[in-house]
Design a protein around this motif. Sequence first.
Motif, PDB file in Angstrom:
ATOM      1  N   VAL A   1       0.876  -1.170   0.000  1.00  0.00           N
ATOM      2  CA  VAL A   1       0.000   0.000   0.000  1.00  0.00           C
ATOM      3  C   VAL A   1       0.911   1.217   0.000  1.00  0.00           C
ATOM      4  CG1 VAL A   1      -1.591   1.356   1.407  1.00  0.00           C
ATOM      5  CG2 VAL A   1      -1.966  -1.089   1.140  1.00  0.00           C
ATOM      6  N   SER A   2       0.645   2.199  -0.858  1.00  0.00           N
ATOM      7  CA  SER A   2       1.503   3.385  -0.927  1.00  0.00           C
ATOM      8  C   SER A   2       0.650   4.652  -0.993  1.00  0.00           C
ATOM      9  CB  SER A   2       2.439   3.309  -2.141  1.00  0.00           C
ATOM     10  OG  SER A   2       1.711   3.075  -3.333  1.00  0.00           O
ATOM     11  N   TYR A   3       1.205   5.734  -0.464  1.00  0.00           N
ATOM     12  CA  TYR A   3       0.460   6.987  -0.327  1.00  0.00           C
ATOM     13  C   TYR A   3       1.448   8.090   0.015  1.00  0.00           C
ATOM     14  CZ  TYR A   3       1.198   5.180   4.334  1.00  0.00           C
ATOM     15  OH  TYR A   3       1.793   4.646   5.447  1.00  0.00           O
ATOM     16  N   ILE A   4       0.996   9.339  -0.031  1.00  0.00           N
ATOM     17  CA  ILE A   4       1.828  10.470   0.411  1.00  0.00           C
ATOM     18  C   ILE A   4       1.029  11.230   1.459  1.00  0.00           C
ATOM     19  CG2 ILE A   4       3.173  12.482  -0.247  1.00  0.00           C
ATOM     20  CD1 ILE A   4       3.245  11.461  -3.081  1.00  0.00           C
ATOM     21  N   HIS A   5       1.499  11.161   2.682  1.00  0.00           N
ATOM     22  CA  HIS A   5       0.795  11.749   3.819  1.00  0.00           C
ATOM     23  C   HIS A   5       1.443  13.077   4.204  1.00  0.00           C
ATOM     24  CE1 HIS A   5      -1.654  11.910   7.372  1.00  0.00           C
ATOM     25  NE2 HIS A   5      -0.611  11.877   8.188  1.00  0.00           N
ATOM     26  N   ILE A   6       0.606  14.015   4.635  1.00  0.00           N
ATOM     27  CA  ILE A   6       1.088  15.277   5.205  1.00  0.00           C
ATOM     28  C   ILE A   6       0.764  15.250   6.689  1.00  0.00           C
ATOM     29  CG2 ILE A   6       0.966  17.785   5.144  1.00  0.00           C
ATOM     30  CD1 ILE A   6       0.020  17.556   2.261  1.00  0.00           C
ATOM     31  N   ARG A   7       1.785  15.310   7.513  1.00  0.00           N
ATOM     32  CA  ARG A   7       1.599  15.138   8.953  1.00  0.00           C
ATOM     33  C   ARG A   7       0.831  16.297   9.570  1.00  0.00           C
ATOM     34  NH1 ARG A   7       6.445  11.939  11.551  1.00  0.00           N
ATOM     35  NH2 ARG A   7       5.999  13.257  13.338  1.00  0.00           N
ATOM     36  N   ASP A   8      -0.076  15.940  10.494  1.00  0.00           N
ATOM     37  CA  ASP A   8      -0.777  16.950  11.282  1.00  0.00           C
ATOM     38  C   ASP A   8      -0.383  16.794  12.748  1.00  0.00           C
ATOM     39  OD1 ASP A   8      -2.266  14.793  12.296  1.00  0.00           O
ATOM     40  OD2 ASP A   8      -3.908  15.115  10.884  1.00  0.00           O
ATOM     41  N   GLU A   9      -1.093  17.474  13.628  1.00  0.00           N
ATOM     42  CA  GLU A   9      -0.693  17.509  15.038  1.00  0.00           C
ATOM     43  C   GLU A   9      -0.770  16.142  15.711  1.00  0.00           C
ATOM     44  OE1 GLU A   9      -4.972  18.304  14.506  1.00  0.00           O
ATOM     45  OE2 GLU A   9      -3.149  19.272  13.726  1.00  0.00           O
ATOM     46  N   ARG A  10      -1.581  15.227  15.209  1.00  0.00           N
ATOM     47  CA  ARG A  10      -1.695  13.911  15.830  1.00  0.00           C
ATOM     48  C   ARG A  10      -0.396  13.121  15.753  1.00  0.00           C
ATOM     49  NH1 ARG A  10      -6.482  11.604  12.398  1.00  0.00           N
ATOM     50  NH2 ARG A  10      -5.165  12.643  10.855  1.00  0.00           N
ATOM     51  N   ALA A  11       0.423  13.417  14.738  1.00  0.00           N
ATOM     52  CA  ALA A  11       1.679  12.685  14.553  1.00  0.00           C
ATOM     53  C   ALA A  11       2.726  13.116  15.568  1.00  0.00           C
ATOM     54  CB  ALA A  11       2.203  12.881  13.141  1.00  0.00           C
ATOM     55  N   GLY A  12       2.507  14.226  16.259  1.00  0.00           N
ATOM     56  CA  GLY A  12       3.481  14.719  17.222  1.00  0.00           C
ATOM     57  C   GLY A  12       4.568  15.523  16.532  1.00  0.00           C
ATOM     58  N   GLY A  13       4.902  16.652  17.112  1.00  0.00           N
ATOM     59  CA  GLY A  13       5.966  17.474  16.532  1.00  0.00           C
ATOM     60  C   GLY A  13       5.477  18.361  15.412  1.00  0.00           C
ATOM     61  N   GLU A  14       6.391  18.707  14.505  1.00  0.00           N
ATOM     62  CA  GLU A  14       6.100  19.645  13.437  1.00  0.00           C
ATOM     63  C   GLU A  14       5.005  19.119  12.497  1.00  0.00           C
ATOM     64  OE1 GLU A  14       9.482  20.884  15.445  1.00  0.00           O
ATOM     65  OE2 GLU A  14       9.159  18.934  14.520  1.00  0.00           O
ATOM     66  N   THR A  15       4.206  20.040  11.976  1.00  0.00           N
ATOM     67  CA  THR A  15       3.154  19.682  11.025  1.00  0.00           C
ATOM     68  C   THR A  15       3.553  20.126   9.622  1.00  0.00           C
ATOM     69  OG1 THR A  15       1.975  21.756  11.411  1.00  0.00           O
ATOM     70  CG2 THR A  15       1.378  19.878  12.804  1.00  0.00           C
ATOM     71  N   GLY A  16       2.817  19.613   8.633  1.00  0.00           N
ATOM     72  CA  GLY A  16       3.110  19.959   7.245  1.00  0.00           C
ATOM     73  C   GLY A  16       4.258  19.168   6.645  1.00  0.00           C
ATOM     74  N   LEU A  17       4.835  18.229   7.405  1.00  0.00           N
ATOM     75  CA  LEU A  17       5.927  17.409   6.884  1.00  0.00           C
ATOM     76  C   LEU A  17       5.357  16.359   5.939  1.00  0.00           C
ATOM     77  CD1 LEU A  17       7.966  16.796  10.172  1.00  0.00           C
ATOM     78  CD2 LEU A  17       8.148  18.699   8.552  1.00  0.00           C
ATOM     79  N   VAL A  18       6.077  16.131   4.834  1.00  0.00           N
ATOM     80  CA  VAL A  18       5.625  15.187   3.817  1.00  0.00           C
ATOM     81  C   VAL A  18       6.195  13.802   4.107  1.00  0.00           C
ATOM     82  CG1 VAL A  18       5.684  14.614   1.356  1.00  0.00           C
ATOM     83  CG2 VAL A  18       5.412  16.991   2.074  1.00  0.00           C
ATOM     84  N   GLN A  19       5.331  12.790   4.068  1.00  0.00           N
ATOM     85  CA  GLN A  19       5.766  11.405   4.286  1.00  0.00           C
ATOM     86  C   GLN A  19       5.260  10.514   3.153  1.00  0.00           C
ATOM     87  OE1 GLN A  19       4.785  10.943   8.787  1.00  0.00           O
ATOM     88  NE2 GLN A  19       6.489   9.581   8.357  1.00  0.00           N
TER      89      GLN A  19
END
Length: 315
Positions: A211-229
């Motif tokens: 399974v593949s995708y491109i996620h943009i982190r929000d506050e639930r991920a902890g730490g900085e937001t807007g990071l691309v994964q």
Amino acid sequence: MKSNLDLINESDSFPYYEDNPGKYIKFRSSYWEFHLRGGSGPHGYMPQYVFERFAEMPWVNAWDIDFSKKTLTPGPGRQEDIIREELEQAKKKGVFEVLNRGWRNELYPIYGHNDPSEKIISMERAGSALFGINSYGVHMTVFVNTPEGMKIWVPRRAKNKQTYGGYLDNTVAGGLSTGEQPFECMIRECAEEASLPEALVRSNAKPCGTVSYIHIRDERAGGETGLVQPECQHVYDMEIGADVIPKPCDDEVESFYLWTVEEVQEALAKGQFKPNCALVLLDFFVRHGILTGDNEPDYVEIVSRLHRKLPFPTS
């Protein structure tokens, strides 16, 4: 309540050029491209504010930076050492919360454009999201066929975990480190997270694709937001008997529940699962005929979105 397509959009949240070219171009312009010497294209996307924080450190002197093209490339020297030293300095200075909270002394690989099977360098896992590189993992859904129907083992993440504390997860999941083979990683994670014996896993776990995708982190991920994964998860299924009960072994899992498919679907709709775990479960439902074109109006889009082509070289 979230629809299945909502769950897809939440995890595969990086925009698509085809949907709205203007919006995509504007969004992309807020990110820098991370390059490596000898490569033919980018290996990651870095948010503008992350670049600016790094640039306040001596970091900027070790890099070749093109402000007009918004690209950054390690300068002279061993690229892996440059990246490691800058991440260590950023951690020491407390520049990024993701480094302060999540440093693991675990390496993630970056692969080449010319030969995708060849690893160019490795990077500390905690820093991978700052540079927006592809990362890899393993996820397994463990299920039991009972007289009442299929039931799925669902763990709850420990509340003190650095990312998505307290959320529901796939039965077993973990990141794939440099040099580690997916199935061997799964064996290790099964022992660490669910106390499942190696012999049982080797005999019963079945590889079921990715399974593949491109996620943009929000506050639930902890730490900085807007990071691309951008992520690729190797997916496994394992059927076990009613006498086998997963149990927490490390401090990452709080408890396990044996739920019916309907109970899992209800928890998904309530947003109780970690976003990428929802995708793995939707993939499981598709493969087992639980989610079909007859009962899901967004079936075609959901199936296609479970396998996004990632923008950087994959292994």
